[in-house]
Design an enzyme around this catalytic site. Structure first.
Site, PDB file in Angstrom:
ATOM      1  N   GLY A 188       7.876   1.628 -12.672  1.00 56.21           N
ATOM      2  CA  GLY A 188       8.604   0.411 -13.037  1.00 56.21           C
ATOM      3  C   GLY A 188       8.082  -0.858 -12.404  1.00 56.21           C
ATOM      4  O   GLY A 188       8.706  -1.912 -12.515  1.00 56.21           O
ATOM      5  N   GLY A 190       5.360  -2.502 -13.222  1.00 60.42           N
ATOM      6  CA  GLY A 190       4.765  -3.385 -14.219  1.00 60.42           C
ATOM      7  C   GLY A 190       3.249  -3.333 -14.288  1.00 60.42           C
ATOM      8  O   GLY A 190       2.621  -4.221 -14.849  1.00 60.42           O
ATOM      9  N   THR A 192       1.153  -1.394 -15.999  1.00 67.16           N
ATOM     10  CA  THR A 192       0.570  -1.286 -17.346  1.00 67.16           C
ATOM     11  C   THR A 192       0.671  -2.622 -18.072  1.00 67.16           C
ATOM     12  O   THR A 192      -0.283  -3.074 -18.715  1.00 67.16           O
ATOM     13  CB  THR A 192       1.279  -0.180 -18.157  1.00 67.16           C
ATOM     14  N   GLU A 209      -3.034   4.971 -18.666  1.00 64.34           N
ATOM     15  CA  GLU A 209      -2.551   6.344 -18.477  1.00 64.34           C
ATOM     16  C   GLU A 209      -1.725   6.824 -19.669  1.00 64.34           C
ATOM     17  O   GLU A 209      -0.920   6.073 -20.219  1.00 64.34           O
ATOM     18  CB  GLU A 209      -1.712   6.427 -17.197  1.00 64.34           C
ATOM     19  N   TYR A 221      12.188  15.998 -14.521  1.00 65.74           N
ATOM     20  CA  TYR A 221      13.325  15.174 -14.084  1.00 65.74           C
ATOM     21  C   TYR A 221      14.651  15.947 -14.155  1.00 65.74           C
ATOM     22  O   TYR A 221      15.606  15.601 -13.466  1.00 65.74           O
ATOM     23  CB  TYR A 221      13.402  13.888 -14.908  1.00 65.74           C
ATOM     24  N   ASP A 260      -4.775   1.088 -15.375  1.00 70.02           N
ATOM     25  CA  ASP A 260      -3.417   0.957 -14.833  1.00 70.02           C
ATOM     26  C   ASP A 260      -3.078   2.111 -13.888  1.00 70.02           C
ATOM     27  O   ASP A 260      -1.915   2.362 -13.606  1.00 70.02           O
ATOM     28  CB  ASP A 260      -2.386   0.830 -15.955  1.00 70.02           C
ATOM     29  N   GLU A 321      13.830   9.026 -17.383  1.00 67.95           N
ATOM     30  CA  GLU A 321      13.676   8.321 -16.099  1.00 67.95           C
ATOM     31  C   GLU A 321      14.998   7.841 -15.510  1.00 67.95           C
ATOM     32  O   GLU A 321      15.034   7.372 -14.365  1.00 67.95           O
ATOM     33  CB  GLU A 321      12.769   7.087 -16.274  1.00 67.95           C
TER      34      GLU A 321
END
Length: 377
Positions: A188, A190, A192, A209, A221, A260, A321
């Site tokens: 999270g 940023g 990418t 990725e 998860y 990234d 997520e």
């Protein structure tokens, strides 16, 4: 929806110090409106449609995520900042600075306040000649003609003379001297989004990725203990395969490459998620692979505080997520920072972007570029 739009602006001045007016205007547009990625040569052209001193003219390509209407209002503000007072008087007149919105992607807009493409562009050499310098892959959406084709049939017989080259603001940031930059950060952060934006602005090749395709991620998860090892192994195999394939296509000495991620992230996540005996096995395999991988010339770590990371994760809405904990994010962040400390030979730049939004706030994006520029010194 595209993250950035390509916009072309035309700039003119025939009062005062024309060169300074144009240069100040380019810099102000870059600071206030969007990223100026390309600037034409400076041209001198006779006043068009009225008797007056000759104009200096140029054109520029702008990358922005703003709408055409928003850009128009920003352009008027920049003109005002530079001292232009728009007169109610009809017809053409001298001006300190004049900025026209000529092209917005391939769109056709026709409202009372805004016409795109500019309805008179095809009749004006002082607009067409500078735009030709920008080498756009663009056809007029109404006439279906390229800029060079429009010049060939232009009814304007006025002569546009090249005065000099103009500097583009991005020339001040010799990003390509690195050849290969890897952007990293927590989930999270940023990375990418920033990688895409920089690659777009600096015309770079990208290595991004393929995390969304990993079938073990949603399962991990839900049940971390069961799926941690297959997840980390599949990530490692995929990253190795992708980096090997993608980097093999490029010339690491000539191409400018933006990634990234860096493969070392595999070890950082594995250390957090795997049991001790699994991690030892994983580490042995990783060390064999890591020796073969090219190392980035610059490794940029985007640091964001955990609260902001959780907000970003929630906002992007990936279902698998949503249950990530603050504790897990803290462990990842500590893992990255420990890795950075353990790599004295890696050219590392840590940028704290906790209070910055380089997508919505142009000044925050420019701040990131300035931080990278300091590493080019």
């Amino acid at each position: 929806m595209k993250s950035q739009y390509q916009v072309v602006l035309s700039i003119g001045s025939n009062q005062g110090n024309r060169l300074a007016n144009i240069e100040n205007c380019i810099n102000l547009i870059h600071q206030e409106i969007g990223t100026v990625v390309q600037v034409s040569k400076l041209y001198e052209t006779p006043a068009w449609g009225f008797e007056s001193d000759a104009f200096y003219n140029c054109a520029l390509t702008l990358h922005t995520n703003a709408s055409a209407q928003k850009i128009l209002s920003q352009v008027l503000k920049v003109e005002k900042q530079l001292g232009r007072i728009r007169s109610e008087q009809q017809g053409y007149q001298s001006r300190l600075i004049d900025i026209d919105l000529i092209i917005y992607e391939d769109e056709v807009i026709n409202t009372d306040k805004l016409q795109i493409p500019h309805p008179l562009m095809q009749n004006r050499n002082f607009v067409l000649m500078p735009i030709q310098d920008l080498n756009l892959n663009w056809k007029h959406p109404i006439f279906q003609k390229t800029i060079s084709e429009l010049i060939a049939i232009s009814p304007d017989d006025s002569v546009c003379t090249v005065v000099q080259d103009l500097k583009s603001p991005l020339q001040e940031i010799p990003m390509q001297q690195f050849n290969y930059i890897a952007f990293e950060g927590n989930i999270g952060a940023g990375k990418t989004t920033l990688g895409h934006k920089i690659a777009d602005d600096f015309n770079a090749k990208t290595v991004l990725e393929r995390f969304a395709d990993n079938p073990f991620l949603p399962k991990f998860y839900k049940d971390q203990n069961r799926y941690a090892f297959p997840l980390e192994m599949s990530f490692l195999a995929d990253r190795y395969q992708q980096l090997s394939d993608d980097l093999a296509q490029f010339d690491l000495f000539k191409d400018f490459i933006v990634a990234d991620y860096h493969i070392f992230k595999s070890l950082i996540f594995a250390k957090i998620t795997l049991a001790e005996d699994e991690y030892r096995l994983y580490r042995n395999l990783f060390d064999i692979i890591y020796k073969e991988m090219p190392k980035p010339d610059l490794y940029v770590y985007l640091y964001q505080n955990t609260e902001r990371l959780l907000h970003n994760i929630k906002k992007r809405g990936r279902s698998y997520e949503q249950n990530i904990s603050a504790e897990y994010l803290d462990k990842i962040n500590n893992g990255y920072l420990e890795y950075i400390k353990s790599q004295p030979d890696l050219n590392v730049l840590i940028i704290d972007v906790s209070d910055r939004d380089f997508v919505k706030k142009h000044e925050d994006y420019l701040f990131v570029l300035e931080e990278i520029k300091k590493k080019t010194g």
